[in-house]
Design a protein around this motif. Structure first.
Motif, mmCIF file in Angstrom:
data_model
loop_
_atom_site.group_PDB
_atom_site.id
_atom_site.type_symbol
_atom_site.label_atom_id
_atom_site.label_comp_id
_atom_site.label_asym_id
_atom_site.label_seq_id
_atom_site.Cartn_x
_atom_site.Cartn_y
_atom_site.Cartn_z
ATOM 1 N N ARG A 109 36.035 70.537 51.969
ATOM 2 C CA ARG A 109 35.792 71.572 53.174
ATOM 3 C C ARG A 109 34.236 71.930 53.826
ATOM 4 O O ARG A 109 33.483 72.603 53.431
ATOM 5 C CB ARG A 109 36.779 73.084 53.960
ATOM 6 N N ALA A 110 33.694 71.042 54.477
ATOM 7 C CA ALA A 110 32.493 70.556 55.158
ATOM 8 C C ALA A 110 32.224 71.713 55.733
ATOM 9 O O ALA A 110 30.752 71.928 55.389
ATOM 10 C CB ALA A 110 32.321 69.077 56.040
ATOM 11 N N GLY A 111 33.149 72.068 56.384
ATOM 12 C CA GLY A 111 32.628 73.327 57.275
ATOM 13 C C GLY A 111 32.307 74.476 56.101
ATOM 14 O O GLY A 111 31.611 75.396 57.159
ATOM 15 N N ILE B 67 20.991 78.881 64.774
ATOM 16 C CA ILE B 67 21.621 78.078 64.425
ATOM 17 C C ILE B 67 23.072 78.477 65.241
ATOM 18 O O ILE B 67 23.550 79.396 63.402
ATOM 19 C CB ILE B 67 21.690 77.731 62.893
ATOM 20 N N THR B 68 24.134 77.856 65.548
ATOM 21 C CA THR B 68 25.579 78.063 65.414
ATOM 22 C C THR B 68 26.127 76.890 64.972
ATOM 23 O O THR B 68 26.300 76.203 65.455
ATOM 24 C CB THR B 68 25.688 77.970 67.302
ATOM 25 N N VAL B 69 26.523 77.347 63.630
ATOM 26 C CA VAL B 69 27.951 77.043 63.715
ATOM 27 C C VAL B 69 29.097 77.228 63.698
ATOM 28 O O VAL B 69 30.163 78.478 64.048
ATOM 29 C CB VAL B 69 28.266 77.020 61.777
ATOM 30 N N ASP B 70 29.714 76.165 64.024
ATOM 31 C CA ASP B 70 31.513 76.446 65.123
ATOM 32 C C ASP B 70 32.171 75.475 64.255
ATOM 33 O O ASP B 70 32.143 74.517 64.622
ATOM 34 C CB ASP B 70 31.260 76.060 66.263
ATOM 35 N N VAL B 71 33.751 75.768 63.405
ATOM 36 C CA VAL B 71 33.889 75.438 62.689
ATOM 37 C C VAL B 71 35.553 75.460 63.393
ATOM 38 O O VAL B 71 36.403 76.974 62.951
ATOM 39 C CB VAL B 71 34.705 75.917 61.294
ATOM 40 N N ARG B 72 36.205 74.177 64.260
ATOM 41 C CA ARG B 72 37.219 74.932 65.266
ATOM 42 C C ARG B 72 38.083 74.161 64.443
ATOM 43 O O ARG B 72 39.389 75.016 64.967
ATOM 44 C CB ARG B 72 37.216 73.736 66.140
ATOM 45 N N GLU B 73 37.935 73.013 63.719
ATOM 46 C CA GLU B 73 39.164 73.410 62.716
ATOM 47 C C GLU B 73 38.547 72.588 60.955
ATOM 48 O O GLU B 73 36.903 71.928 61.365
ATOM 49 C CB GLU B 73 40.041 72.082 62.217
ATOM 50 N N ASP B 74 38.939 72.720 60.415
ATOM 51 C CA ASP B 74 38.083 72.279 58.848
ATOM 52 C C ASP B 74 39.395 71.547 58.268
ATOM 53 O O ASP B 74 38.956 71.789 56.433
ATOM 54 C CB ASP B 74 37.537 73.579 58.526
ATOM 55 N N PRO B 75 39.514 69.971 58.402
ATOM 56 C CA PRO B 75 40.237 69.681 57.014
ATOM 57 C C PRO B 75 39.329 68.324 56.061
ATOM 58 O O PRO B 75 38.192 68.766 56.360
ATOM 59 C CB PRO B 75 40.307 68.233 58.204
ATOM 60 N N GLY C 261 42.477 62.048 62.833
ATOM 61 C CA GLY C 261 42.579 62.668 61.442
ATOM 62 C C GLY C 261 42.306 61.446 59.982
ATOM 63 O O GLY C 261 42.105 62.759 59.421
ATOM 64 N N ARG C 262 41.820 60.782 61.112
ATOM 65 C CA ARG C 262 41.738 60.283 59.897
ATOM 66 C C ARG C 262 40.088 60.364 59.146
ATOM 67 O O ARG C 262 39.298 59.883 58.276
ATOM 68 C CB ARG C 262 41.216 58.114 59.695
ATOM 69 N N THR C 263 39.074 60.863 60.145
ATOM 70 C CA THR C 263 37.807 61.511 59.296
ATOM 71 C C THR C 263 37.506 62.726 60.320
ATOM 72 O O THR C 263 38.076 63.268 60.939
ATOM 73 C CB THR C 263 36.644 60.618 60.335
ATOM 74 N N VAL C 264 36.655 63.326 59.250
ATOM 75 C CA VAL C 264 35.960 64.251 59.553
ATOM 76 C C VAL C 264 34.743 64.289 60.713
ATOM 77 O O VAL C 264 33.736 63.954 60.360
ATOM 78 C CB VAL C 264 35.162 65.516 58.215
ATOM 79 N N ARG C 265 34.597 65.128 61.953
ATOM 80 C CA ARG C 265 33.699 64.907 62.836
ATOM 81 C C ARG C 265 32.407 65.825 62.574
ATOM 82 O O ARG C 265 33.087 67.036 62.686
ATOM 83 C CB ARG C 265 34.197 64.925 63.976
ATOM 84 N N ILE C 266 31.143 66.048 62.347
ATOM 85 C CA ILE C 266 30.433 66.588 62.362
ATOM 86 C C ILE C 266 29.132 66.908 62.983
ATOM 87 O O ILE C 266 28.672 65.437 63.325
ATOM 88 C CB ILE C 266 29.513 66.910 60.967
#
Length: 488
Positions: free
Chosen positions: A352-354, A367-375, A413-418
């Protein structure tokens, strides 16, 4: 960023000369403050860029200003004329990571009283500041250490740098002429008049111009197009324009120094020149951290009075930060080499990247880290750290706070966006097509860098089956987006 100097346990005399330190590296500012205080001077303010430095100097009216040359927002050369007007009686000492460059003469021509090289021993810098400003230096007993510097020469730590006196030095002094001759870009000096005349050229400029124009000759005789641009832009503070010369298209940067105009010529088509500039900037990026680490070693061993525990802890933390910076620069250089050799390797895992980024960046106040969902993502966690580190480093160099890292599912849902976003000026529109190319940096920027960071980000993203892209922030600033494969 501007600050009042933090409190210290070192006592200074009420009449001690007052100093302001302007440098974009907090660890180096801390070292210089420690050195100056131990030498009996009073550090009354600090700033991280030229614009903030002007504000601090205007408020504090110091006797001495230590001024870095290469800084974001406003560099030292841009700040110098204003500083000279604000505190005409103060001693302004320019600093740079390189001693043998044209920057020394340019700084002196712009109003500096002297110049010191970063990496020179702290004791030598203090001796130079004392000599230039007429301050009686406190007795000190530096340890007998010998260091190797340029050209393999060795000198003791208490050997003071040779002063550069602005009253007797010009833009063509011997040391700067030698440096300009070896510069990896063209340097053309012309007179500041409607029909500029040639005053000096370095070998790269002569090759780009297609010959050696005679000193005193009209520039229009050898390069009419360039002469027209110079005459048109000569009243601008820092003009950047394209010109066509015999050797092809060049990007020219025009800056004023004393009674001359300096034209810096970068070939837009020459791969060898590009590589040489990359080597020069990589050397700068490596030398800065080395100068801090070198200074910490000296500060811990300098004099008979031990460094207090809290100050020693800060110095050791500075070493850790600078080692991390060295690791980042060398990792990018090594990654680029692996790409060219075809040996780049990524070790894919599902994680999980988040969660990883929260753990990695959670203690960074800016730095603000905003993990809205963490697939879960399929990627190389170490390479992800390298990519995010490069994007944040890029944001700090060229952007402005606040910095934000956002993790969320990609389309379908095919990728995780950062996303890594800042609120700076954004990327110049004409530079966007070159943004992810190797060894490229936007023209006219005062920030340094190898030009490898974003190239490494894109290459690593693609090696993991993903993409890297850029867009402008709707409220101003830059947004860099990584899309990496989501776990099935």
């Amino acid at each position: 960023m501007l600050t009042t100097a933090p409190p210290t346990t070192s006592a200074v005399a009420p009449t001690a000369p007052r100093v302001v330190v302007v440098d974009d590296t907090p660890d180096l500012r801390n070292l210089l403050r420690l050195m100056l205080l131990r030498g009996g001077l009073d550090v009354v303010g600090e700033a991280a860029d030229g614009r903030a430095g002007i504000e601090v100097v205007r408020r504090e009216r110091p006797d001495i200003v230590l001024l870095d040359i290469a800084m974001p927002v406003m560099d030292g050369l841009e700040a110098l004329p204003t500083l000279r007007r604000v505190v005409p009686q103060a001693k302004i000492i320019a600093m740079s990571a390189f001693g043998a460059t044209q920057m020394a003469a340019r700084a002196v021509a712009a109003g500096a009283d002297g110049y010191v090289q970063k990496g020179t021993s702290l004791h030598a810098i203090l001796a130079y500041v004392a000599e230039l400003s007429g301050v009686e230096q406190r007795p000190a007993r530096p340890v007998a250490v010998t260091r190797t510097h340029e050209g393999g020469r060795s000198r003791p730590v208490n050997a003071a740098p040779a002063p550069i006196d602005r009253r007797s030095s010009g833009s063509r002094d011997e040391s700067s002429t030698l440096a300009v001759a070896h510069a990896p870009y063209g340097v053309l000096e012309v007179s500041d008049e409607p029909s500029p005349r040639v005053r000096s050229t370095n070998p790269v400029a002569r090759r780009l111009l297609g010959g050696s124009p005679a000193v005193g000759a009209l520039l229009s005789l050898s390069a009419p197009g360039l002469a027209h641009h110079v005459a048109t832009h000569r009243h601008e503070a820092d003009a950047v324009f394209d010109a066509l010369l015999d050797a092809g298209s060049v990007r020219a940067t025009l800056r004023r120094a004393g009674g001359s105009l300096f034209v810096y010529l970068d070939s837009t088509t020459e791969d060898v020149g590009l590589l040489r500039r990359a080597i020069a900037t990589a050397s700068h990026d490596l030398r800065g951290p080395i100068a801090v680490i070198d200074g910490v070693v000296e500060a811990l061993a300098w004099g008979e009075t031990p460094v207090p525990g809290a100050e020693r802890d800060r110095l050791l933390q500075a070493v850790g930060r600078q080692v991390a910076e060295l690791d980042r620069v060398t990792a990018d250089l090594f990654t680029s080499t692996q790409v060219h050799r075809g040996t780049l390797h990524v070790d894919l895992h599902t994680f999980r990247a988040g969660a990883l980024l929260v753990d990695l960046l959670g203690d960074h106040d800016d730095i603000t880290v905003d993990v809205r969902e963490d697939p879960p993502v399929v990627a190389d966690p170490l390479r992800l750290e390298q990519m995010i580190g490069n994007l944040l480093n890029n944001a700090r160099r060229y952007g402005a706070a606040p910095y934000a890292v956002v993790v969320r599912p990609g389309t379908g849902g095919r990728t995780v966006r950062i996303e890594v976003a800042d609120r700076g000026p954004g990327v110049p529109v004409d530079f966007e097509p070159q943004l992810f190319r190797e060894f490229t940096r936007a023209q006219g920027t005062v920030a340094t860098g190898t030009g490898l960071g974003l190239y490494v980000v894109r290459t690593l993203a693609e090696a993991q089956g993903g993409t890297a892209s850029y867009r402008r922030h709707p409220e101003g600033g830059a947004v860099f987006t990584l899309q990496l494969p989501a776990a099935p």
